[in-house]
Motif scaffolding. Structure first.
Motif, PDB file in Angstrom:
ATOM      1  N   UNK A 187       0.909  -1.012   0.178  1.00  0.00           N
ATOM      2  CA  UNK A 187       0.214  -0.027   0.317  1.00  0.00           C
ATOM      3  C   UNK A 187       0.140   1.449  -0.342  1.00  0.00           C
ATOM      4  N   UNK A 188       1.772   1.187   0.328  1.00  0.00           N
ATOM      5  CA  UNK A 188       2.404   1.872   0.236  1.00  0.00           C
ATOM      6  C   UNK A 188       3.822   2.521  -1.686  1.00  0.00           C
ATOM      7  N   UNK A 189       4.097   3.747  -0.902  1.00  0.00           N
ATOM      8  CA  UNK A 189       5.305   4.000  -1.897  1.00  0.00           C
ATOM      9  C   UNK A 189       6.372   2.724  -2.554  1.00  0.00           C
ATOM     10  N   UNK A 190       6.527   2.358  -1.861  1.00  0.00           N
ATOM     11  CA  UNK A 190       7.410   1.170  -2.306  1.00  0.00           C
ATOM     12  C   UNK A 190       6.841  -0.291  -2.170  1.00  0.00           C
ATOM     13  N   UNK A 191       6.239  -0.804  -2.879  1.00  0.00           N
ATOM     14  CA  UNK A 191       5.593  -2.196  -2.569  1.00  0.00           C
ATOM     15  C   UNK A 191       6.205  -3.043  -4.142  1.00  0.00           C
ATOM     16  N   UNK A 192       5.775  -3.614  -3.966  1.00  0.00           N
ATOM     17  CA  UNK A 192       5.619  -4.660  -5.125  1.00  0.00           C
ATOM     18  C   UNK A 192       4.282  -4.669  -6.131  1.00  0.00           C
ATOM     19  N   UNK A 193       3.558  -3.698  -5.391  1.00  0.00           N
ATOM     20  CA  UNK A 193       2.251  -3.419  -6.800  1.00  0.00           C
ATOM     21  C   UNK A 193       3.375  -2.580  -7.604  1.00  0.00           C
ATOM     22  N   UNK A 194       2.267  -2.904  -8.702  1.00  0.00           N
ATOM     23  CA  UNK A 194       2.803  -2.341  -9.886  1.00  0.00           C
ATOM     24  C   UNK A 194       2.973  -0.542 -10.647  1.00  0.00           C
ATOM     25  N   UNK A 195       2.509   0.155 -10.121  1.00  0.00           N
ATOM     26  CA  UNK A 195       1.208   1.246  -9.804  1.00  0.00           C
ATOM     27  C   UNK A 195       2.133   1.996  -8.417  1.00  0.00           C
ATOM     28  N   UNK A 196       2.889   1.324  -7.656  1.00  0.00           N
ATOM     29  CA  UNK A 196       3.863   2.037  -6.643  1.00  0.00           C
ATOM     30  C   UNK A 196       4.160   2.917  -6.708  1.00  0.00           C
ATOM     31  N   UNK A 197       4.253   4.333  -6.179  1.00  0.00           N
ATOM     32  CA  UNK A 197       4.425   5.672  -6.626  1.00  0.00           C
ATOM     33  C   UNK A 197       6.034   5.674  -6.629  1.00  0.00           C
ATOM     34  N   UNK A 198       6.813   5.134  -6.046  1.00  0.00           N
ATOM     35  CA  UNK A 198       8.577   4.840  -6.104  1.00  0.00           C
ATOM     36  C   UNK A 198       9.001   4.308  -5.924  1.00  0.00           C
ATOM     37  N   UNK A 199       8.342   2.739  -6.361  1.00  0.00           N
ATOM     38  CA  UNK A 199       8.854   1.755  -7.171  1.00  0.00           C
ATOM     39  C   UNK A 199       8.693   1.311  -8.268  1.00  0.00           C
ATOM     40  N   UNK A 200       8.072   3.017  -9.127  1.00  0.00           N
ATOM     41  CA  UNK A 200       7.918   1.959 -10.656  1.00  0.00           C
ATOM     42  C   UNK A 200       8.745   3.114 -11.710  1.00  0.00           C
ATOM     43  N   UNK A 201       9.421   4.476 -10.823  1.00  0.00           N
ATOM     44  CA  UNK A 201      10.512   4.603 -11.090  1.00  0.00           C
ATOM     45  C   UNK A 201      12.187   4.067 -10.813  1.00  0.00           C
ATOM     46  N   UNK A 202      11.962   3.619  -9.674  1.00  0.00           N
ATOM     47  CA  UNK A 202      13.336   2.687  -9.504  1.00  0.00           C
ATOM     48  C   UNK A 202      13.561   1.520 -10.912  1.00  0.00           C
ATOM     49  N   UNK A 203      11.802   1.195 -10.867  1.00  0.00           N
ATOM     50  CA  UNK A 203      12.346  -0.374 -12.475  1.00  0.00           C
ATOM     51  C   UNK A 203      12.245   0.094 -13.536  1.00  0.00           C
ATOM     52  N   UNK A 204      11.726   1.595 -13.585  1.00  0.00           N
ATOM     53  CA  UNK A 204      12.736   2.097 -15.048  1.00  0.00           C
ATOM     54  C   UNK A 204      13.711   2.680 -14.816  1.00  0.00           C
ATOM     55  N   UNK A 205      14.513   3.020 -13.882  1.00  0.00           N
ATOM     56  CA  UNK A 205      16.347   3.144 -13.185  1.00  0.00           C
ATOM     57  C   UNK A 205      15.712   5.006 -13.673  1.00  0.00           C
ATOM     58  N   UNK A 206      15.038   5.304 -13.332  1.00  0.00           N
ATOM     59  CA  UNK A 206      14.897   7.146 -13.249  1.00  0.00           C
ATOM     60  C   UNK A 206      15.119   7.621 -11.974  1.00  0.00           C
ATOM     61  N   UNK A 207      15.057   7.009 -10.921  1.00  0.00           N
ATOM     62  CA  UNK A 207      15.502   7.361  -9.427  1.00  0.00           C
ATOM     63  C   UNK A 207      17.102   6.546  -9.335  1.00  0.00           C
ATOM     64  N   UNK A 208      18.352   7.480  -9.388  1.00  0.00           N
ATOM     65  CA  UNK A 208      19.465   7.514  -9.686  1.00  0.00           C
ATOM     66  C   UNK A 208      20.660   7.799  -8.275  1.00  0.00           C
TER      67      UNK A 208
END
Length: 320
Positions: A187-208
């Motif tokens: 339920x947070x921004x860092x989770x395995x959910x596909x729409x997790x706010x912070x996880x998404x840019x990390x997966x796309x390497x946009x969180x340097x």
């Protein structure tokens, strides 16, 4: 006890309410949206609908619940915020509304609590990125906050200080402000959910990682944060508490580990000058200079035990 939770359908509220019920408390959960009443009921609480920025509505909602304890978990931080958004967080609609909830809504809830004779008030604060950038890597409640935060961060910091002072100085009851670390977990921004706010840019390497990645972050699993809050409803002296895990972490250590847990490639590295150009001063300081926090006071005075003492264990087992 009778416990009134403002923000019962938020990330922390959804984890907290079931824990309060399991501890034998009678919970009334406030939500702004009538459509979320069934969600509150599914958490085994009684729903009440009110706009937290409407003092009359808040007064009526609290009066109908007659709580002994009020818990303030109101935020409006859902929705995407990119790395580049960090240049101007004061323009981020969620941050603007959350600052109002930490000032205006705090006043409304405190006034309502006093009117009904509540004896305890527990409020959500936030500790990360506020510590003075001096001394050791880990700070305590006795250490000073940053006297000169980045200009873009000042409205957020001022709202948090307002909340903490208002809550911890009440004369009609016991006020506790919990400075949570960065949330992760379901339920947070860092989770395995596909729409997790912070996880998404990390997966796309946009969180340097900027510069040496020497900034120290303190994390907390949302279930552990809820557990500390449930205990604070029952005991603990008035004041401020850091609610974080046992292992403050360097950005250059936790970010690659999180990327791996999310099935992503390692984060890119970016020189400090470029990070400042793209992400602004605040993002650069967050990545290179911020300090972490100690949870010694919360564990000692609340008797709080963590399910995930380290973010390493938490991201491996508790992302959902």
């Amino acid at each position: 006890m009778k416990v009134f939770v403002a923000g019962a359908t938020g990330v922390l509220g959804r984890a907290l309410v079931p824990q309060l019920v399991a501890r034998g408390h009678e919970v009334v959960g406030m939500t702004r949206s009538a459509s979320k009443q069934d969600l509150v009921r599914s958490l085994a609480a009684r729903p009440v609908v009110a706009d937290a920025l409407d003092p009359d509505a808040v007064a009526q909602a609290v009066a109908s619940a007659e709580p002994e304890v009020i818990v303030h978990e109101l935020t409006a931080l859902s929705g995407p915020m990119s790395f580049r958004d960090a240049r101007h967080p004061e323009r981020f609609e969620g941050a603007i509304m959350t600052s109002r909830l930490r000032t205006e809504a705090t006043d409304h809830l405190l006034a309502a609590g006093r009117a009904v004779g509540a004896r305890r008030f527990v409020a959500q604060s936030f500790g990360a990125f506020r510590y003075a950038r001096t001394g050791g890597p880990v700070q305590t409640e006795a250490d000073p906050l940053d006297p000169n935060p980045p200009g873009a961060m000042r409205p957020v910091v001022e709202a948090l200080l307002y909340l903490e002072r208002a809550v911890t100085t009440i004369e009609w009851g016991e006020g506790l402000a919990l400075r949570y670390g960065g949330f992760y977990g379901p339920g947070t921004s860092i989770s395995l959910a596909p729409d997790a706010v912070m996880a998404a840019p990390i997966r796309k390497r946009r969180f340097p990682i900027i510069g040496d990645g020497g900034g120290v972050w303190s994390h907390i699993h949302v279930e552990d944060a809820a557990a500390a809050t449930a205990i604070a409803v029952e005991r603990g002296r008035p004041g401020v508490y850091y609610v974080v895990d046992d292992e403050p972490a360097l950005v250059r250590e936790w970010l690659p580990a999180l990327a791996s847990a999310l099935g992503a490639k390692p984060p890119r590295h970016m020189p400090r000058w470029l990070g400042r150009l793209l992400g602004g001063e605040m993002a650069t300081l967050m990545m290179t200079e911020v300090r972490g926090a100690s949870n010694d006071k919360a564990k000692r005075e609340l008797g709080w035990q963590l399910r995930y003492p380290s973010w390493r264990q938490g991201i491996a087992q508790g992302l959902g």
